[in-house]
Every structure is written in C-alpha cells, then in structure tokens.
Write an enzyme that holds these catalytic residues in place. Structure first.
Site, short mmCIF file in Angstrom:
data_model
loop_
_atom_site.label_atom_id
_atom_site.label_comp_id
_atom_site.label_asym_id
_atom_site.label_seq_id
_atom_site.Cartn_x
_atom_site.Cartn_y
_atom_site.Cartn_z
CG HIS A 1 -5.55 -6.02 -0.46
ND1 HIS A 1 -6.79 -5.92 0.12
CD2 HIS A 1 -5.67 -6.95 -1.46
CE1 HIS A 1 -7.62 -6.73 -0.52
NE2 HIS A 1 -6.96 -7.37 -1.48
CD GLU B 1 -9.05 -8.79 -3.81
OE1 GLU B 1 -9.83 -8.32 -2.97
OE2 GLU B 1 -7.98 -9.35 -3.48
CG ASN C 1 -3.79 -2.27 6.88
OD1 ASN C 1 -3.63 -1.92 5.73
ND2 ASN C 1 -4.89 -2.89 7.30
CE LYS D 1 -4.02 -2.15 2.25
NZ LYS D 1 -5.01 -2.04 3.38
CE1 TYR E 1 -9.53 -2.76 0.07
CE2 TYR E 1 -8.65 -0.77 -0.93
CZ TYR E 1 -8.47 -1.92 -0.17
OH TYR E 1 -7.23 -2.21 0.35
P1 GDP Z 1 -8.24 -6.56 5.62
O1 GDP Z 1 -8.91 -7.63 4.81
O2 GDP Z 1 -7.49 -7.09 6.80
O3 GDP Z 1 -7.37 -5.64 4.77
O4 GDP Z 1 -9.40 -5.62 6.25
P2 GDP Z 1 -10.84 -5.19 5.66
O5 GDP Z 1 -11.14 -5.94 4.40
O6 GDP Z 1 -11.82 -5.29 6.78
O7 GDP Z 1 -10.65 -3.64 5.36
C1 GDP Z 1 -10.00 -3.22 4.17
C2 GDP Z 1 -9.04 -2.10 4.53
O8 GDP Z 1 -9.78 -0.99 5.03
C3 GDP Z 1 -8.05 -2.41 5.66
O9 GDP Z 1 -6.92 -3.13 5.24
C4 GDP Z 1 -7.67 -1.01 6.12
O10 GDP Z 1 -6.75 -0.38 5.24
C5 GDP Z 1 -9.02 -0.29 6.02
N1 GDP Z 1 -9.78 -0.36 7.28
C6 GDP Z 1 -10.34 -1.46 7.87
N2 GDP Z 1 -10.97 -1.14 8.99
C7 GDP Z 1 -10.83 0.20 9.15
C8 GDP Z 1 -11.28 1.14 10.12
O11 GDP Z 1 -11.95 0.80 11.09
N3 GDP Z 1 -10.93 2.46 9.91
C9 GDP Z 1 -10.19 2.86 8.85
N4 GDP Z 1 -9.88 4.16 8.72
N5 GDP Z 1 -9.75 2.00 7.90
C10 GDP Z 1 -10.06 0.69 8.03
MG MG Z 2 -10.31 -7.46 3.28
#
Ligand code: GDP
Ligand code: MG
Length: 137
Positions: A115, A126, A112, A9, A49
């Site tokens: 991805h 994807e 973080n 990222k 997304y």
């Molecule tokens: P992942 O599969 O572990 O990447 O997590 P998710 O699919 O739930 O979320 C996609 C991405 O959205 C995450 O990797 C973070 O970059 C972002 N994200 C997830 N949860 C949060 C949140 O509570 N707040 C914010 N600002 N970003 C989030």
């Molecule tokens: Mg995810």
C-alpha cells in the site's frame, strides 16, 4: 524531505517476501523512519480504508488486510509520495511496469503486496493512524 506511509500487505508477509520489499525500498533511497509488524482487526482495516467504504470490494479488502500480520512503514525521501507510488506500480499487478514491486511480487488486484499513500492529505491521515511521534525516528 517528504514522508509517506506504506504497508507490506498480508500476502507478502505470508510468502516471506517482506525482506525483498524492504530491500527495494532501501535501494530506491528511502529512509525508513518508522516500522512495525502488527495485525489489524477488521475494524481497524475498515477505519484505514474508510474512503473506499462504498466500493464493491470494501468487505473483501478489509478481510484480506486483517487476515494475518502486516508491516507498516513511514518512509522519508524527497518526493516520497510520488516515488513510492512509482516503485509500487499499478494497482493490478498484471498492468504494472517491469521492475515495480507489484509486478515482481504481486499476486492479484487485491493481493498486490504493498500500500502507499496517494496524496499529502492521505499521508497526513495514514502515518498518525499507526505511528505516534515517538515512533518516528
Ligand atoms: P491503490 O491505491 O493502488 O492501492 O488502489 P486503490 O486505492 O484503488 O484500492 C485499494 C486497494 O483495494 C488495492 O490496493 C487493492 O488491494 C484493493 N482493490 C482495488 N481494486 C480492487 C478490485 O477491483 N477488486 C478487489 N478485490 N480489490 C481491489
Ligand atoms: Mg489507494
């Protein structure tokens, strides 16, 4: 052999730790079958997304993912999808296990560092979102 999709990222490319991420990927036994550095438009980030479009952080996430360059990757290995999720660590770096990429390099729950596809269905959406057949070697 299974394939999964990964992104290094913007936070990681900006901090010049993409080489560290790639080293961890190779040390864990993944073959890099596709790799390129690109900058997403906001619209491309939103399309990628779209499953999160109702979540409160969707706008911020798409702004973050399009603010500077990313490295997109197709990774191959036995059990690649689960093994890549394990190497990434928990979404929030604060909750991630020691030795995972997000624990070692992550900045925040949003920034973080990496991805990863969460299922075979996600990987099947994807990988071709970013790579043509000719770009996977
Ligand atoms: P992942 O599969 O572990 O990447 O997590 P998710 O699919 O739930 O979320 C996609 C991405 O959205 C995450 O990797 C973070 O970059 C972002 N994200 C997830 N949860 C949060 C949140 O509570 N707040 C914010 N600002 N970003 C989030
Ligand atoms: Mg995810």
């Amino acid at each position: 052999m299974e394939r999964t999709f990964a992104i290094i990222k913007p936070d990681a490319v900006e901090r010049k730790v993409s080489g560290k991420v790639l080293a961890m990927i190779e040390e864990a036994g993944f073959n890099i079958v596709g790799m390129k550095k690109i900058q997403l438009s906001k619209c491309e980030a939103e399309g990628f997304y779209y499953v999160h479009k109702e979540r409160p952080f969707f706008g911020d996430l798409c702004s973050f993912m399009s603010r500077s360059a990313v490295i997109v990757l197709a990774l191959e290995k036995e059990n690649a999808i689960a093994d890549w999720r394990a190497l990434m660590g928990a979404t929030n770096p604060a909750n991630a296990d020691a030795g995972t990429i997000r624990k070692e390099l992550g900045v925040s729950i949003e920034e973080n560092t990496v991805h990863g596809s969460d299922s075979p269905e996600s990987a099947a959406f994807e990988i071709p979102y970013f790579f043509s057949q000719l770009e996977l070697v």
